[in-house]
Design a protein around this motif. Sequence first.
Motif, mmCIF file in Angstrom:
data_model
loop_
_atom_site.group_PDB
_atom_site.id
_atom_site.type_symbol
_atom_site.label_atom_id
_atom_site.label_comp_id
_atom_site.label_asym_id
_atom_site.label_seq_id
_atom_site.Cartn_x
_atom_site.Cartn_y
_atom_site.Cartn_z
ATOM 1 N N PRO A 161 0.834 -1.191 0.000
ATOM 2 C CA PRO A 161 0.000 0.000 0.000
ATOM 3 C C PRO A 161 0.874 1.247 0.000
ATOM 4 C CG PRO A 161 -0.603 -1.452 1.823
ATOM 5 C CD PRO A 161 0.651 -2.010 1.204
ATOM 6 N N HIS A 162 0.418 2.257 -0.691
ATOM 7 C CA HIS A 162 1.172 3.507 -0.700
ATOM 8 C C HIS A 162 1.124 4.171 0.670
ATOM 9 C CE1 HIS A 162 1.107 4.320 -5.322
ATOM 10 N NE2 HIS A 162 1.897 3.339 -4.976
ATOM 11 N N LEU A 218 0.901 7.079 3.473
ATOM 12 C CA LEU A 218 0.108 8.293 3.541
ATOM 13 C C LEU A 218 0.976 9.497 3.196
ATOM 14 C CD1 LEU A 218 -2.804 8.933 4.274
ATOM 15 C CD2 LEU A 218 -2.020 9.552 6.551
ATOM 16 N N VAL A 219 0.418 10.357 2.366
ATOM 17 C CA VAL A 219 1.143 11.553 1.959
ATOM 18 C C VAL A 219 0.755 12.702 2.873
ATOM 19 C CG1 VAL A 219 1.542 13.160 0.069
ATOM 20 C CG2 VAL A 219 1.033 10.771 -0.406
ATOM 21 N N LYS A 220 1.740 13.410 3.362
ATOM 22 C CA LYS A 220 1.416 14.606 4.142
ATOM 23 C C LYS A 220 1.864 15.850 3.387
ATOM 24 C CE LYS A 220 1.470 12.073 8.421
ATOM 25 N NZ LYS A 220 2.080 11.966 9.734
ATOM 26 N N ARG A 221 1.473 16.967 3.923
ATOM 27 C CA ARG A 221 1.668 18.226 3.232
ATOM 28 C C ARG A 221 3.124 18.635 3.091
ATOM 29 N NH1 ARG A 221 -2.775 22.016 2.762
ATOM 30 N NH2 ARG A 221 -4.367 20.800 3.775
ATOM 31 N N THR A 222 3.432 19.234 1.950
ATOM 32 C CA THR A 222 4.683 19.951 1.777
ATOM 33 C C THR A 222 4.364 21.428 1.967
ATOM 34 O OG1 THR A 222 5.686 18.346 0.298
ATOM 35 C CG2 THR A 222 6.411 20.614 0.056
ATOM 36 N N MET A 275 -6.152 13.170 12.459
ATOM 37 C CA MET A 275 -5.735 12.184 11.461
ATOM 38 C C MET A 275 -5.649 10.810 12.077
ATOM 39 S SD MET A 275 -2.900 11.514 8.896
ATOM 40 C CE MET A 275 -2.335 10.666 10.345
ATOM 41 N N GLU A 310 -4.105 7.459 12.706
ATOM 42 C CA GLU A 310 -2.899 6.656 12.543
ATOM 43 C C GLU A 310 -3.266 5.203 12.279
ATOM 44 O OE1 GLU A 310 0.340 7.435 12.401
ATOM 45 O OE2 GLU A 310 -0.273 9.527 12.405
ATOM 46 N N TRP A 353 -3.788 4.534 8.667
ATOM 47 C CA TRP A 353 -2.527 4.598 7.945
ATOM 48 C C TRP A 353 -1.765 3.307 8.113
ATOM 49 C CZ3 TRP A 353 1.672 4.640 5.473
ATOM 50 C CH2 TRP A 353 2.925 4.832 6.020
ATOM 51 N N TRP A 361 -3.998 1.053 2.424
ATOM 52 C CA TRP A 361 -5.096 0.958 1.483
ATOM 53 C C TRP A 361 -4.945 -0.330 0.701
ATOM 54 C CZ3 TRP A 361 -9.441 3.746 0.621
ATOM 55 C CH2 TRP A 361 -10.156 3.438 -0.542
ATOM 56 N N ASP A 404 -7.687 12.726 3.995
ATOM 57 C CA ASP A 404 -6.392 13.209 4.490
ATOM 58 C C ASP A 404 -5.377 13.293 3.348
ATOM 59 O OD1 ASP A 404 -7.389 13.344 7.036
ATOM 60 O OD2 ASP A 404 -6.499 11.462 7.723
ATOM 61 N N THR A 405 -5.380 12.255 2.520
ATOM 62 C CA THR A 405 -4.449 12.236 1.391
ATOM 63 C C THR A 405 -4.765 13.380 0.433
ATOM 64 O OG1 THR A 405 -4.309 9.838 1.614
ATOM 65 C CG2 THR A 405 -3.495 10.766 -0.435
ATOM 66 N N ASP A 419 -6.125 16.230 1.112
ATOM 67 C CA ASP A 419 -5.666 17.492 1.716
ATOM 68 C C ASP A 419 -4.199 17.757 1.350
ATOM 69 O OD1 ASP A 419 -7.998 18.233 2.924
ATOM 70 O OD2 ASP A 419 -7.498 17.405 4.897
ATOM 71 N N SER A 420 -3.395 16.703 1.416
ATOM 72 C CA SER A 420 -1.977 16.865 1.093
ATOM 73 C C SER A 420 -1.755 17.144 -0.386
ATOM 74 C CB SER A 420 -1.184 15.614 1.485
ATOM 75 O OG SER A 420 -1.432 15.260 2.819
#
Lengths: 187, 319
Positions: free
Chosen positions: A84-85, A87-91, B1, B3, B6, B10, B31-32, B34-35
Amino acid sequence: MPPDTGKRVLLDASGVRRALRRMASQIAERHPGEGDLALVGIRTNGIYIAQRLAKEIEAIEGLRLETGIIDVTLYRDDISRGRPHPLVKRTEIPFPVDDRKIILVDDVLFTGRTTRAALDALMDFGRPALVELAVLVDRGHRELPIRADYVGLEVSTSRDESVIVRMEEAEGADEVLLVGPGWKGES
Amino acid sequence: MSEVAWQKGWWRKDLLSIKELSREEIQMILDTADSFKEISTRDIKKVPTLRGKTVITLFYEPSTRTRTSFEIAAKRLSADTINISVSTSSVVKGETLLDTALNLQAMEPDIIVLRHSAAGAPDMLARALKASVINAGDGFREHPTQALLDMMTVREKKGSLEGLLLAIVGDIAHSRVARSNIYGFKKMGARVRVVGPGTLIPRGIESLGVEVFHDLREGIRGADVVMALRIQRERLEGAFFPSEREYARFFGLSLDVLREMAPNALIMHPGPMNRGVEITPDVADGPGSVILEQVTNGVAVRMAVLYLLAGGTRGEDLH
């Protein structure tokens, strides 16, 4: 032979503090009075380290450097391999990167692949005048031609060991550990 | 968020409905998303993540917004995109959906985005194909990415969906958008009302946990979010209500009616709008309207879905 379950403390809280102070003074020495220098931390520990370095540099130079956050997930080279990829967080780079001098900040330098991803991500924001790299721990085993400009602690490790960096902001106390492959964490 | 979500990661191959998703999965997508939103504000609106992946959009019904949104989302992730719309494909020569899909599969796409007039068509493809399938609207059943972008927009404005009151106004019976939003908002802890004339509200909809209103003012009283649905004039006029004018008079959102809503309530519309029918221009362009933000968030949500599905397993290596 069973896997090594040992744990060695590389830096305790005061060791981390001293290492960061030394890195900050090296940065200040190489870039005297350069207020346009910016620190960009690589998620997650790099963020805290970047902020601490900014604070230390402010104490030395009286200049508050800008800081940013980079998430390298989308630039990694090990994505899409049947897992699974992540989780991406903000830059968040709240300043223009063009023609700026930028120091990338990470907790551990290992293969260099994260640094490569961070460089690619940074270049998508613009064309910095200069990029340097600051890491709290350099543990060797590079797989790419990358080196750090500022290093808190250099330590020789074997490939199957892990370096664990704990920062006060996330875990309540600063600590850097070297643990064996069989290490199960603290009970 | 969360955890927990995560750590679980997925694992779905396809996105077919909101009904099948857990609250954690919805949260993970939001959440994804949003990023991902930040990427569209950069000078270089592109990341290399899905380099080498192929995304096919296969649309058996007309669409501009959804198809374009998927295409932009895929391109911003560096995937290759191919768009097939029915009018230009072999479907006009009589090929079945499954045959078309198997032929596409033979060209090794990674993700197929399908819009089809038959409910369940995406599920059928998902079972038959190795590629991931995304439902971009199937009949009157579901339109999951629309509901996700609606949830993202509300969450962004209100912080959370928990405890909010959503009123969906209009043709509930023929609306996959309504159905997906009912499932989604309920799962995220909101209360949902449906408001419309008796002819446009399906019998038994209460079993989904919604309240039914036939009076607009009553239905939107105290609502934090009011969502107007498109009146599909081509399909409905004459049969389900006497005229557009009459519909507008009783169920059109106007500034006057909106006084019933909670202060700072949001106005939403999935588009395309019939200005002057289900919504007046001063409402559509007014201060509470987040209609264009829905479109912006649509790209982020679709990037998130493409990203997560491309990382999921291909079914065979589960367990």
